[in-house]
Design a protein around this motif. Structure first.
Motif, PDB file in Angstrom:
ATOM      1  N   GLN A   1      28.854  44.702  33.511  1.00 38.19           N
ATOM      2  CA  GLN A   1      28.946  44.360  32.091  1.00 38.19           C
ATOM      3  C   GLN A   1      29.917  45.264  31.371  1.00 38.19           C
ATOM      4  OE1 GLN A   1      24.805  44.568  31.030  1.00 38.19           O
ATOM      5  NE2 GLN A   1      24.925  46.688  30.409  1.00 38.19           N
ATOM      6  N   ARG A   2      30.467  44.734  30.277  1.00 36.28           N
ATOM      7  CA  ARG A   2      31.365  45.484  29.403  1.00 36.28           C
ATOM      8  C   ARG A   2      31.012  45.115  27.968  1.00 36.28           C
ATOM      9  NH1 ARG A   2      32.563  46.634  33.901  1.00 36.28           N
ATOM     10  NH2 ARG A   2      34.570  47.086  34.855  1.00 36.28           N
ATOM     11  N   VAL A   3      31.157  46.064  27.066  1.00 34.58           N
ATOM     12  CA  VAL A   3      30.959  45.799  25.645  1.00 34.58           C
ATOM     13  C   VAL A   3      32.245  46.164  24.933  1.00 34.58           C
ATOM     14  CG1 VAL A   3      29.632  46.361  23.574  1.00 34.58           C
ATOM     15  CG2 VAL A   3      28.477  46.265  25.785  1.00 34.58           C
ATOM     16  N   GLY A   4      32.673  45.276  24.033  1.00 33.13           N
ATOM     17  CA  GLY A   4      33.894  45.515  23.281  1.00 33.13           C
ATOM     18  C   GLY A   4      35.017  44.603  23.750  1.00 33.13           C
ATOM     19  N   ALA A   5      36.113  44.671  23.029  1.00 34.20           N
ATOM     20  CA  ALA A   5      37.272  43.830  23.338  1.00 34.20           C
ATOM     21  C   ALA A   5      38.009  44.417  24.534  1.00 34.20           C
ATOM     22  CB  ALA A   5      38.187  43.736  22.121  1.00 34.20           C
ATOM     23  N   VAL A   6      37.869  43.784  25.676  1.00 36.90           N
ATOM     24  CA  VAL A   6      38.515  44.267  26.897  1.00 36.90           C
ATOM     25  C   VAL A   6      39.637  43.317  27.288  1.00 36.90           C
ATOM     26  CG1 VAL A   6      36.443  45.441  27.732  1.00 36.90           C
ATOM     27  CG2 VAL A   6      36.881  43.086  28.426  1.00 36.90           C
ATOM     28  N   GLY A   7      40.574  43.824  28.048  1.00 39.55           N
ATOM     29  CA  GLY A   7      41.700  43.025  28.504  1.00 39.55           C
ATOM     30  C   GLY A   7      41.393  42.302  29.805  1.00 39.55           C
ATOM     31  N   LYS A   8      42.341  41.477  30.215  1.00 38.57           N
ATOM     32  CA  LYS A   8      42.166  40.687  31.430  1.00 38.57           C
ATOM     33  C   LYS A   8      41.970  41.564  32.660  1.00 38.57           C
ATOM     34  CE  LYS A   8      44.392  37.280  34.264  1.00 38.57           C
ATOM     35  NZ  LYS A   8      45.698  36.852  34.673  1.00 38.57           N
ATOM     36  N   SER A   9      42.648  42.707  32.703  1.00 42.87           N
ATOM     37  CA  SER A   9      42.514  43.583  33.872  1.00 42.87           C
ATOM     38  C   SER A   9      41.064  44.046  34.047  1.00 42.87           C
ATOM     39  CB  SER A   9      43.453  44.788  33.767  1.00 42.87           C
ATOM     40  OG  SER A   9      43.109  45.588  32.655  1.00 42.87           O
ATOM     41  N   GLU A  10      40.349  44.266  32.958  1.00 40.38           N
ATOM     42  CA  GLU A  10      38.930  44.652  33.039  1.00 40.38           C
ATOM     43  C   GLU A  10      38.083  43.499  33.577  1.00 40.38           C
ATOM     44  OE1 GLU A  10      36.907  47.482  32.691  1.00 40.38           O
ATOM     45  OE2 GLU A  10      38.904  48.326  32.831  1.00 40.38           O
ATOM     46  N   LEU A  11      38.403  42.281  33.164  1.00 38.27           N
ATOM     47  CA  LEU A  11      37.662  41.115  33.662  1.00 38.27           C
ATOM     48  C   LEU A  11      37.873  40.980  35.168  1.00 38.27           C
ATOM     49  CD1 LEU A  11      38.409  38.476  30.862  1.00 38.27           C
ATOM     50  CD2 LEU A  11      36.488  40.069  31.040  1.00 38.27           C
ATOM     51  N   VAL A  12      39.102  41.183  35.611  1.00 38.38           N
ATOM     52  CA  VAL A  12      39.410  41.111  37.044  1.00 38.38           C
ATOM     53  C   VAL A  12      38.633  42.190  37.793  1.00 38.38           C
ATOM     54  CG1 VAL A  12      41.250  41.400  38.759  1.00 38.38           C
ATOM     55  CG2 VAL A  12      41.663  40.028  36.699  1.00 38.38           C
ATOM     56  N   LYS A  13      38.598  43.414  37.251  1.00 36.46           N
ATOM     57  CA  LYS A  13      37.844  44.527  37.880  1.00 36.46           C
ATOM     58  C   LYS A  13      36.359  44.199  37.987  1.00 36.46           C
ATOM     59  CE  LYS A  13      40.459  48.327  36.073  1.00 36.46           C
ATOM     60  NZ  LYS A  13      40.401  49.485  35.215  1.00 36.46           N
ATOM     61  N   MET A  14      35.823  43.501  36.981  1.00 34.64           N
ATOM     62  CA  MET A  14      34.406  43.129  37.002  1.00 34.64           C
ATOM     63  C   MET A  14      34.119  42.116  38.094  1.00 34.64           C
ATOM     64  SD  MET A  14      33.483  42.480  32.976  1.00 34.64           S
ATOM     65  CE  MET A  14      31.771  42.010  33.247  1.00 34.64           C
ATOM     66  N   VAL A  15      34.986  41.129  38.216  1.00 35.31           N
ATOM     67  CA  VAL A  15      34.695  39.953  39.031  1.00 35.31           C
ATOM     68  C   VAL A  15      35.117  40.086  40.488  1.00 35.31           C
ATOM     69  CG1 VAL A  15      35.357  37.529  39.322  1.00 35.31           C
ATOM     70  CG2 VAL A  15      34.689  38.376  37.076  1.00 35.31           C
ATOM     71  N   GLU A  16      36.273  40.643  40.742  1.00 36.78           N
ATOM     72  CA  GLU A  16      36.837  40.661  42.112  1.00 36.78           C
ATOM     73  C   GLU A  16      35.861  41.183  43.178  1.00 36.78           C
ATOM     74  OE1 GLU A  16      39.423  39.410  43.733  1.00 36.78           O
ATOM     75  OE2 GLU A  16      40.217  38.446  41.944  1.00 36.78           O
ATOM     76  N   PRO A  17      35.123  42.278  42.931  1.00 34.49           N
ATOM     77  CA  PRO A  17      34.204  42.770  43.971  1.00 34.49           C
ATOM     78  C   PRO A  17      33.089  41.785  44.334  1.00 34.49           C
ATOM     79  CG  PRO A  17      34.539  44.438  42.284  1.00 34.49           C
ATOM     80  CD  PRO A  17      35.158  43.168  41.781  1.00 34.49           C
ATOM     81  N   HIS A  18      32.866  40.785  43.494  1.00 35.22           N
ATOM     82  CA  HIS A  18      31.737  39.868  43.693  1.00 35.22           C
ATOM     83  C   HIS A  18      32.167  38.492  44.202  1.00 35.22           C
ATOM     84  CE1 HIS A  18      29.163  42.881  41.907  1.00 35.22           C
ATOM     85  NE2 HIS A  18      30.086  43.023  40.982  1.00 35.22           N
ATOM     86  N   LEU A  19      33.423  38.359  44.565  1.00 32.69           N
ATOM     87  CA  LEU A  19      33.920  37.084  45.096  1.00 32.69           C
ATOM     88  C   LEU A  19      33.885  37.087  46.603  1.00 32.69           C
ATOM     89  CD1 LEU A  19      36.967  36.429  42.747  1.00 32.69           C
ATOM     90  CD2 LEU A  19      34.685  35.463  42.600  1.00 32.69           C
ATOM     91  N   GLY A  20      33.759  35.891  47.184  1.00 31.29           N
ATOM     92  CA  GLY A  20      33.830  35.751  48.633  1.00 31.29           C
ATOM     93  C   GLY A  20      32.671  36.353  49.300  1.00 31.29           C
TER      94      GLY A  20
END
Length: 110
Positions: A91-110
Motif C-alpha cells: 500500500q501507498r498513501v499520497g500522490a505517487v508516480g507510475k514508478s511507485e505503482l510498478v514497484k508495488m505490483v511487479e513482485p506480485h505478478l506471475g
C-alpha cells in the motif's frame, strides 16, 4: 473519473470484485474533493491500460463507500492498496508516480 480499464468498486461489490479476484487488484481510494486524488487519476488510468489482463485496477469513492474505506482503515487519500489472494500485500498513501505503482505490483505478478 475512471478510464476504460479502470473499474468502479463499491461496498456491495468489493468482496466479489477485489477479494475473490484471480489476479492482483490495485485499488485507489479517492474522493471528488481531493486534489491529490485528481492529480494521480490519469497515472492510475494509464497504469490500468498498460497492465490490462495482468492486474485489475479500480477505484473506491470513499464518500459513497465508507464501509469499505473503514474496513481497510483508510485515513488519508489518495490511498492505493494492492490485493492478492484476498489480502492487502502492499500500500501507498499520497500522490505517487507510475514508478511507485510498478514497484508495488511487479513482485506480485506471475
Amino acid at each position: 473519473m475512471a478510464g476504460k480499464n479502470t473499474v468502479e468498486f463499491s461496498d456491495a461489490s468489493f468482496d466479489q470484485d477485489v477479494l475473490n479476484a484471480d489476479v492482483p487488484v490495485l485499488v485507489d481510494f479517492w474522493a471528488e474533493w481531493c486534489g491529490p486524488c485528481k492529480m494521480i487519476a490519469p497515472t492510475v488510468d494509464a497504469f490500468a491500460e498498460e497492465y490490462a489482463g495482468k492486474v485489475k485496477v479500480g477505484k473506491v469513492n470513499v464518500d459513497f463507500n465508507n464501509g469499505t474505506a473503514a474496513r481497510f482503515m483508510i485515513r488519508g487519500i489518495p490511498a492505493l492498496l494492492l490485493f492478492k489472494g484476498g489480502k492487502v500485500v502492499d500500500q501507498r498513501v499520497g500522490a505517487v508516480g507510475k514508478s511507485e505503482l510498478v514497484k508495488m505490483v511487479e513482485p506480485h505478478l506471475g
